[in-house]
Design a protein around this motif. Structure first.
Motif, PDB file in Angstrom:
ATOM      1  N   ILE A  76     -14.364  12.115  -4.314  1.00 24.81           N
ATOM      2  CA  ILE A  76     -14.074  11.351  -5.353  1.00 24.81           C
ATOM      3  C   ILE A  76     -13.968   9.735  -5.225  1.00 24.81           C
ATOM      4  CG2 ILE A  76     -11.728  11.115  -6.955  1.00 24.81           C
ATOM      5  CD1 ILE A  76     -10.820  13.599  -6.197  1.00 24.81           C
ATOM      6  N   GLU A  77     -14.675   9.071  -6.033  1.00 29.08           N
ATOM      7  CA  GLU A  77     -14.950   7.617  -5.965  1.00 29.08           C
ATOM      8  C   GLU A  77     -13.529   6.989  -6.372  1.00 29.08           C
ATOM      9  OE1 GLU A  77     -17.437   6.023  -4.269  1.00 29.08           O
ATOM     10  OE2 GLU A  77     -18.479   8.043  -4.069  1.00 29.08           O
ATOM     11  N   PRO A  78     -13.140   5.786  -5.773  1.00 28.45           N
ATOM     12  CA  PRO A  78     -12.319   4.993  -6.097  1.00 28.45           C
ATOM     13  C   PRO A  78     -12.039   4.582  -7.740  1.00 28.45           C
ATOM     14  CG  PRO A  78     -13.094   4.089  -3.971  1.00 28.45           C
ATOM     15  CD  PRO A  78     -14.002   5.071  -4.701  1.00 28.45           C
ATOM     16  N   ILE A  79     -10.950   4.589  -8.209  1.00 22.76           N
ATOM     17  CA  ILE A  79     -10.874   3.966  -9.467  1.00 22.76           C
ATOM     18  C   ILE A  79      -9.799   2.796  -9.611  1.00 22.76           C
ATOM     19  CG2 ILE A  79     -11.238   6.236 -10.362  1.00 22.76           C
ATOM     20  CD1 ILE A  79      -8.104   6.600 -10.856  1.00 22.76           C
ATOM     21  N   GLU A  80     -10.127   2.167 -10.630  1.00 24.28           N
ATOM     22  CA  GLU A  80      -8.955   0.853 -10.919  1.00 24.28           C
ATOM     23  C   GLU A  80      -7.868   1.234 -11.597  1.00 24.28           C
ATOM     24  OE1 GLU A  80      -9.571  -2.046  -9.316  1.00 24.28           O
ATOM     25  OE2 GLU A  80     -11.189  -1.327  -8.321  1.00 24.28           O
ATOM     26  N   ILE A  81      -6.725   0.992 -11.282  1.00 21.17           N
ATOM     27  CA  ILE A  81      -5.514   1.590 -11.942  1.00 21.17           C
ATOM     28  C   ILE A  81      -5.516   0.926 -13.515  1.00 21.17           C
ATOM     29  CG2 ILE A  81      -3.022   1.500 -12.130  1.00 21.17           C
ATOM     30  CD1 ILE A  81      -3.023   1.326  -9.235  1.00 21.17           C
ATOM     31  N   GLN A 130      -3.178   3.985  -2.473  1.00 18.57           N
ATOM     32  CA  GLN A 130      -3.063   2.682  -3.293  1.00 18.57           C
ATOM     33  C   GLN A 130      -3.233   1.573  -2.803  1.00 18.57           C
ATOM     34  OE1 GLN A 130       0.316   0.820  -3.849  1.00 18.57           O
ATOM     35  NE2 GLN A 130      -1.017  -0.715  -4.920  1.00 18.57           N
ATOM     36  N   LYS A 131      -4.374   0.826  -3.119  1.00 23.30           N
ATOM     37  CA  LYS A 131      -4.733  -0.393  -2.460  1.00 23.30           C
ATOM     38  C   LYS A 131      -4.532  -1.707  -3.547  1.00 23.30           C
ATOM     39  CE  LYS A 131      -6.751   1.190   1.700  1.00 23.30           C
ATOM     40  NZ  LYS A 131      -8.235   1.170   2.482  1.00 23.30           N
ATOM     41  N   GLU A 132      -3.560  -2.471  -3.663  1.00 23.98           N
ATOM     42  CA  GLU A 132      -3.337  -3.478  -4.752  1.00 23.98           C
ATOM     43  C   GLU A 132      -3.671  -2.651  -6.097  1.00 23.98           C
ATOM     44  OE1 GLU A 132      -6.076  -6.459  -3.823  1.00 23.98           O
ATOM     45  OE2 GLU A 132      -4.875  -7.246  -2.276  1.00 23.98           O
ATOM     46  N   ASN A 133      -4.818  -2.885  -6.798  1.00 25.55           N
ATOM     47  CA  ASN A 133      -5.081  -2.251  -8.366  1.00 25.55           C
ATOM     48  C   ASN A 133      -6.092  -1.015  -8.168  1.00 25.55           C
ATOM     49  OD1 ASN A 133      -4.648  -2.293 -11.044  1.00 25.55           O
ATOM     50  ND2 ASN A 133      -6.518  -2.811 -11.407  1.00 25.55           N
ATOM     51  N   MET A 163       0.861  -1.151  -0.027  1.00 26.95           N
ATOM     52  CA  MET A 163      -0.075   0.036   0.069  1.00 26.95           C
ATOM     53  C   MET A 163       1.027   1.286  -0.188  1.00 26.95           C
ATOM     54  SD  MET A 163      -2.938   1.144   2.514  1.00 26.95           S
ATOM     55  CE  MET A 163      -1.958   1.725   3.762  1.00 26.95           C
ATOM     56  N   LYS A 164       0.472   2.322  -0.904  1.00 25.89           N
ATOM     57  CA  LYS A 164       1.215   3.487  -0.900  1.00 25.89           C
ATOM     58  C   LYS A 164       0.336   4.706  -0.697  1.00 25.89           C
ATOM     59  CE  LYS A 164       4.651   1.820  -4.124  1.00 25.89           C
ATOM     60  NZ  LYS A 164       5.608   2.052  -5.417  1.00 25.89           N
ATOM     61  N   GLN A 165       0.758   5.817  -0.262  1.00 20.92           N
ATOM     62  CA  GLN A 165      -0.067   7.119   0.088  1.00 20.92           C
ATOM     63  C   GLN A 165       0.705   8.157  -0.559  1.00 20.92           C
ATOM     64  OE1 GLN A 165      -1.103   7.712   4.011  1.00 20.92           O
ATOM     65  NE2 GLN A 165      -1.866   5.460   4.402  1.00 20.92           N
ATOM     66  N   PHE A 166      -0.036   9.126  -1.222  1.00 21.56           N
ATOM     67  CA  PHE A 166       0.483  10.228  -1.824  1.00 21.56           C
ATOM     68  C   PHE A 166      -0.071  11.404  -1.285  1.00 21.56           C
ATOM     69  CE2 PHE A 166       1.029   6.542  -4.568  1.00 21.56           C
ATOM     70  CZ  PHE A 166       2.194   6.787  -5.119  1.00 21.56           C
ATOM     71  N   GLU A 167       0.439  12.465  -0.743  1.00 20.70           N
ATOM     72  CA  GLU A 167      -0.218  13.662  -0.348  1.00 20.70           C
ATOM     73  C   GLU A 167      -0.050  14.739  -1.349  1.00 20.70           C
ATOM     74  OE1 GLU A 167      -1.745  14.075   2.519  1.00 20.70           O
ATOM     75  OE2 GLU A 167      -1.060  12.485   3.707  1.00 20.70           O
ATOM     76  N   LEU A 168      -1.061  15.283  -1.800  1.00 27.17           N
ATOM     77  CA  LEU A 168      -1.166  16.202  -2.875  1.00 27.17           C
ATOM     78  C   LEU A 168      -1.957  17.579  -2.692  1.00 27.17           C
ATOM     79  CD1 LEU A 168      -2.373  14.079  -5.664  1.00 27.17           C
ATOM     80  CD2 LEU A 168      -0.249  14.420  -5.066  1.00 27.17           C
ATOM     81  N   THR A 169      -1.328  18.569  -3.193  1.00 23.46           N
ATOM     82  CA  THR A 169      -1.936  19.946  -2.918  1.00 23.46           C
ATOM     83  C   THR A 169      -2.817  20.272  -4.030  1.00 23.46           C
ATOM     84  OG1 THR A 169      -0.407  20.800  -1.180  1.00 23.46           O
ATOM     85  CG2 THR A 169      -1.723  22.509  -2.400  1.00 23.46           C
TER      86      THR A 169
END
Length: 220
Positions: free
Chosen positions: A88-93, A68-71, A1-7
């Motif tokens: 924002i609803e989740p999206i599949e990569i 990011q959780k798996e795909n 699992m990855k996390q990204f902080e965005l402005t």
């Protein structure tokens, strides 16, 4: 699992600022003209612009966490007292088809098979934006284009180029005529260079994109 902080700088909200900021500059300019005290006719317009700038910034800026959780990519907004962004609803990569990225660092949109997710990170307070862009380009099969490509595909680029040319020439003409009739006013420096430079920058970017499009079409 990855996390990204965005402005995030909301695109539709930026359009409102593009409309409101010149009006604010003109308002500040005329406020300065109406004040006869030499110090106040500079200080008050600056304070007015500062207040307007703070409100517009708070209105525009949001802080988004992408997980990011798996795909799957999930999105969480930091809550604000006012002017919160929509969920924002989740999206599949693996469903990402197009990434709209300007200047190789500004992620504007993530386009999937079913919808468009607007991101619009800014040049300031970048946080993890570069890492997130690299992650998307490396882990999806999406094509990468920029905003001018989107305009070109929709047939907007040439009309926008003409309109910007007219506005740029007209604005420069108004400043020149005003200077000739009224004389040079130092308060013009509050907004004239900013507006002209921005219009000129758009002009160069659209001209460059038109040439690239024409070259690509000729090669094909």
């Amino acid at each position: 699992m990855k996390q990204f902080e965005l402005t995030i700088f909301g695109q539709s909200r930026i359009l409102l600022i593009v409309f409101m900021f010149p009006i604010s500059l003109l308002t500040a300019f005329f406020i300065g003209l109406e004040i006869n005290i030499s110090i106040l006719n500079i200080i008050i317009p600056i304070l007015f612009l500062g207040l307007v700038g703070f409100v517009l910034y708070y209105f525009t800026v949001g802080h988004l966490k992408v997980i990011q959780k798996e795909n799957r990519l999930e999105f969480e907004w930091n809550k604000k007292s006012l002017f919160n962004y929509k969920k924002i609803e989740p999206i599949e990569i693996n469903q990402i088809e197009t990434l709209v990225i300007d200047q190789n660092q500004l992620l504007k949109k993530i386009i999937t098979r079913e919808r468009v997710v607007k991101i619009n990170n800014g040049k300031i307070y970048k946080k993890d934006s570069a890492k997130f862009i690299d992650f998307l380009t490396e882990n999806s099969n999406a094509r990468v284009i920029d905003s001018w490509d989107v305009w070109d595909e929709k047939g907007w680029l040439k009309p926008a180029y003409r309109i910007n040319t007219i506005i740029l020439i007209s604005f420069i003409g108004i400043v020149v005529i005003y200077t000739i009739l009224k004389g040079f006013n130092s308060r013009l420096l509050l907004f004239t260079p900013l507006l002209i430079s921005q219009l000129f920058l758009y002009q160069l970017q659209m001209k460059r994109k038109k040439k690239l499009t024409a070259t690509s079409a000729h090669t094909a």
